[in-house]
Every structure is written in structure tokens, then in C-alpha cells.
Design an enzyme around this catalytic site. Sequence first.
Site, PDB file in Angstrom:
ATOM      1  N   GLN A 258      -4.087 -21.287  18.955  1.00 20.77           N
ATOM      2  CA  GLN A 258      -4.880 -20.138  18.099  1.00 20.77           C
ATOM      3  C   GLN A 258      -4.989 -18.834  18.961  1.00 20.77           C
ATOM      4  OE1 GLN A 258      -8.886 -21.831  17.449  1.00 20.77           O
ATOM      5  NE2 GLN A 258      -7.867 -23.769  16.760  1.00 20.77           N
ATOM      6  N   CYS A 259      -4.394 -19.242  20.155  1.00 21.44           N
ATOM      7  CA  CYS A 259      -4.662 -17.802  21.137  1.00 21.44           C
ATOM      8  C   CYS A 259      -3.429 -16.826  20.631  1.00 21.44           C
ATOM      9  CB  CYS A 259      -4.164 -18.329  22.684  1.00 21.44           C
ATOM     10  SG  CYS A 259      -5.669 -18.903  23.476  1.00 21.44           S
TER      11      CYS A 259
ATOM     12  N   THR B 196       0.913  -1.433  -0.111  1.00 21.47           N
ATOM     13  CA  THR B 196       0.111   0.274   0.055  1.00 21.47           C
ATOM     14  C   THR B 196       0.881   1.447   0.098  1.00 21.47           C
ATOM     15  OG1 THR B 196      -1.905  -0.970   1.146  1.00 21.47           O
ATOM     16  CG2 THR B 196      -1.633   1.407   1.364  1.00 21.47           C
TER      17      THR B 196
ATOM     18  N   THR C  63       2.848 -10.040  14.479  1.00 19.23           N
ATOM     19  CA  THR C  63       2.031 -10.420  13.593  1.00 19.23           C
ATOM     20  C   THR C  63       1.089  -9.351  13.391  1.00 19.23           C
ATOM     21  OG1 THR C  63       0.093 -12.363  13.634  1.00 19.23           O
ATOM     22  CG2 THR C  63       0.288 -11.132  15.860  1.00 19.23           C
TER      23      THR C  63
ATOM     24  N   ASP D 236       1.568  -6.143  -4.400  1.00 13.19           N
ATOM     25  CA  ASP D 236       0.702  -6.363  -3.272  1.00 13.19           C
ATOM     26  C   ASP D 236       1.398  -7.470  -2.443  1.00 13.19           C
ATOM     27  OD1 ASP D 236      -1.328  -7.298  -1.698  1.00 13.19           O
ATOM     28  OD2 ASP D 236      -2.835  -6.038  -2.864  1.00 13.19           O
ATOM     29  N   SER D 237       1.558  -7.431  -1.163  1.00 12.83           N
ATOM     30  CA  SER D 237       2.485  -8.469  -0.461  1.00 12.83           C
ATOM     31  C   SER D 237       1.193  -9.679  -0.455  1.00 12.83           C
ATOM     32  CB  SER D 237       2.775  -8.037   0.850  1.00 12.83           C
ATOM     33  OG  SER D 237       1.799  -7.988   1.945  1.00 12.83           O
TER      34      SER D 237
ATOM     35  N   THR E   9       1.818  -4.897   4.278  1.00 16.39           N
ATOM     36  CA  THR E   9       1.613  -5.147   5.613  1.00 16.39           C
ATOM     37  C   THR E   9       0.896  -6.438   5.407  1.00 16.39           C
ATOM     38  OG1 THR E   9      -0.702  -4.196   5.606  1.00 16.39           O
ATOM     39  CG2 THR E   9       1.112  -2.694   6.369  1.00 16.39           C
ATOM     40  N   ASP E  10       0.376  -6.904   4.559  1.00 20.91           N
ATOM     41  CA  ASP E  10      -0.626  -8.245   4.494  1.00 20.91           C
ATOM     42  C   ASP E  10       0.125  -9.485   5.097  1.00 20.91           C
ATOM     43  OD1 ASP E  10      -2.983  -7.091   4.313  1.00 20.91           O
ATOM     44  OD2 ASP E  10      -3.226  -7.617   2.331  1.00 20.91           O
TER      45      ASP E  10
HETATM   46  N1  ASP Z   1      -2.588  -5.654   0.425  1.00 23.02           N
HETATM   47  C1  ASP Z   1      -1.438  -4.670   0.833  1.00 23.02           C
HETATM   48  C2  ASP Z   1      -0.153  -5.549   0.858  1.00 23.02           C
HETATM   49  O1  ASP Z   1       0.017  -5.961   1.784  1.00 23.02           O
HETATM   50  C3  ASP Z   1      -1.847  -4.053   2.210  1.00 23.02           C
HETATM   51  C4  ASP Z   1      -0.769  -3.113   2.705  1.00 23.02           C
HETATM   52  O2  ASP Z   1       0.295  -3.058   2.262  1.00 23.02           O
HETATM   53  O3  ASP Z   1      -0.920  -2.529   3.841  1.00 23.02           O
HETATM   54  O4  ASP Z   1       0.640  -5.266  -0.017  1.00 23.02           O
END
Ligand code: ASP
Length: 337
Positions: A275-276, A13, A165, A57-58, A89-90
Site C-alpha cells: 500500500q506504500c 477532461t 500513478t 470520461d476515463s 487522467t483518472d
Molecule cells: N474524470 C476525468 C477522466 O478521467 C478526469 C480527467 O480527465 O482529468 O476522464
Amino acid sequence: MKLSILLIYTGGTIGMVRDKITGVLHPFDFENLLQQIPQLQKIEANIDTISVDNPKDSATMRPGDWQELGQLIFENYNKYAGFVVLHGTDTMAYTTSALSFMFSNLGKPIIFTGSQLPIGDVRTDAMENVLTAMQLALLQDGVNSLIKEVCLYFGGQLFRGNSVTKISSEDFNAFASPKNLVLATSNIKLKVNKSLLLDTKKALEFNPHLEDSVFVYKIHPAISRVQLEQICDFINFKVLILETYGSGTMFLEDWFVNNLQKLIDKGILVINVSQCVFGSVDVLYSASKYLVDRGVVNSGSMTLETVIAKSMHLLGKKMKNEEFKSEFLANFAGELS
Ligand code: ASP
């Protein structure tokens, strides 16, 4: 003498533009990205920039992208005092986990960051993230870098790359390290918790080999026998990561246990991840004791991202199961602290 930092753009992003008609975000030219951060010129360092061949896009990143990035950093390792990586970020926490195992005994920082809003947006969080990541990468301890590990900086906090995470798709504080302490915080002062930082005098080792024969299965009350049998019979994997309840528990009906036992007898490594969000896998209940007795490996406080990346790294080393288990339980890069 000014230190040199390599700023690497991988996509996400942070470097996207919004289509005026559809509102959908897509990657744009890296040169434009730099024009958007004129404050970088105020930083006392030589900043070189480079983009991976195909910024993305990640969400579309694959292990090959981790290897390409690792290779790029390794080839430039001796030329720079540190590296700042702009990343979506993903899947950032997967990439930081993977790189933390690819590079052993780092003597320099590799700091990842990104943003929730594109750099061109008026309210973007990109400026603070990039500029502070850059400053953290430049911190010195005498003649050496202060930070010598793979980290993720976001929303005012510096996290260890294999203990972090993504927790929010909306907040500027998009990441957390619920099972590990934060390495540094950025407020009026940059406060680094030096006692937590990794430090080694050993020589750098780079091992980009990864094997992706890993399958993640989330335990839930409605799992059916047929479904489990199909997974066991038809899916090919060497490591099965079970996402269990609480401190590592799950139901223990005969059909379930027998299928698990069959996998273990076939030489498949089974790893227990909770999962916690907080806490770790621990042998507190008979359900988790049962799993341990059968050779299921406890992942302790490791995140799912880290368990996946560490498993792929160890599978890439082509070791026997017993060796895999003892290496998996060892602390490579602060993931267990
Ligand atoms: N979908 C985007 C990515 O991971 C989201 C981001 O960067 O915040 O590339």
C-alpha cells in the site's frame, strides 16, 4: 521530410465542456478540441487526428477500451513516427500500463497526456501537456525515434507508462512515478534521461488478449473472518492481489492464513503489492517471509495499476501457474527497473 504523428482522442477532461447551468463537465466534439490548440500548426510535423468511436470520461473505461485503442495504434503503426493519446487522467495509468504489455518491442513512442482543466478554460494546463507530448514524440535519435515505449507526459514530466500513478485530483502535477525515475523533464530545456529509455531491435509484437479474472483485496486491521470467507467462497478469480502493509506485511491469524492457503491450494495465484507509495515489497519481516514460503508472489516495485494490467496480460496468454509466476517476475517493459 516532415515526420507524421497520429493524435488520438479518447475523452477525458481535456476535451470536456462545462454545462453553464449545472457546472458539470461532459465530453464534446473532437473538432472543437483542435480549434482550441492553434499552436499545433507551428509544430514541424504532419499531425493527423482521430477520435475513438465513443470518447468518454476515463472513469468509465473498461479493458475493451484498452483493446480498441491498442488495435487502432497497431493498425496505424507503420504509417506514423509516433502516437500522442489524449486521455482522461483518472484511469490513464491503467491504460498506459495495459498498453505497455500489449505492445512488446516498440520502435516508436506512444505518449499519453490529458489535463486537469478543460482545454477551453482560460487557465488550462492542456496546451503545455499536448504540445510537449507532441514534441517528445517527435524526438529523433538519428533516423529512429528516441522514445520507443508507452509513456505518460503530464505537468512537465515524462513517466514510463507502467511506473506511474495518479496522485492528485487538483494539482497540475497530477502524476508521479514514486518507484521509478522520471524519463524526461520539461522546463526551459527538454531534458531526456536517455540512459533510462527502453531500446530494442526486436520486431514489434502486439498481443491484445486480456483476461479480467483478477481481484484486489486491501488488507486493513478490521478485516473480518466472515467477510474474507465470503470473498474466498463466492468470488470467482484466478489472481488475488493483496494490498499489504509496508514492505509486504499483514496479520497472520490462523483463520486468515488458512483461507489464503485454501486459495493457493485451489491454484489461485496470490500477489503481494504494498500500500506504500514509495519502496517495494521485500522479505524483511516474518509476516512477509511466511507469504513467500507459501508461494505468494512479490510484486517488488510495481504499481498496483501495473500489477493488475500485467496479471490480465499474462492470464490472457493462458499459461500454467509456474510459467505465470516466472513471467510475472520478469521485466517486460521497464516496469521493474
Ligand atoms: N474524470 C476525468 C477522466 O478521467 C478526469 C480527467 O480527465 O482529468 O476522464
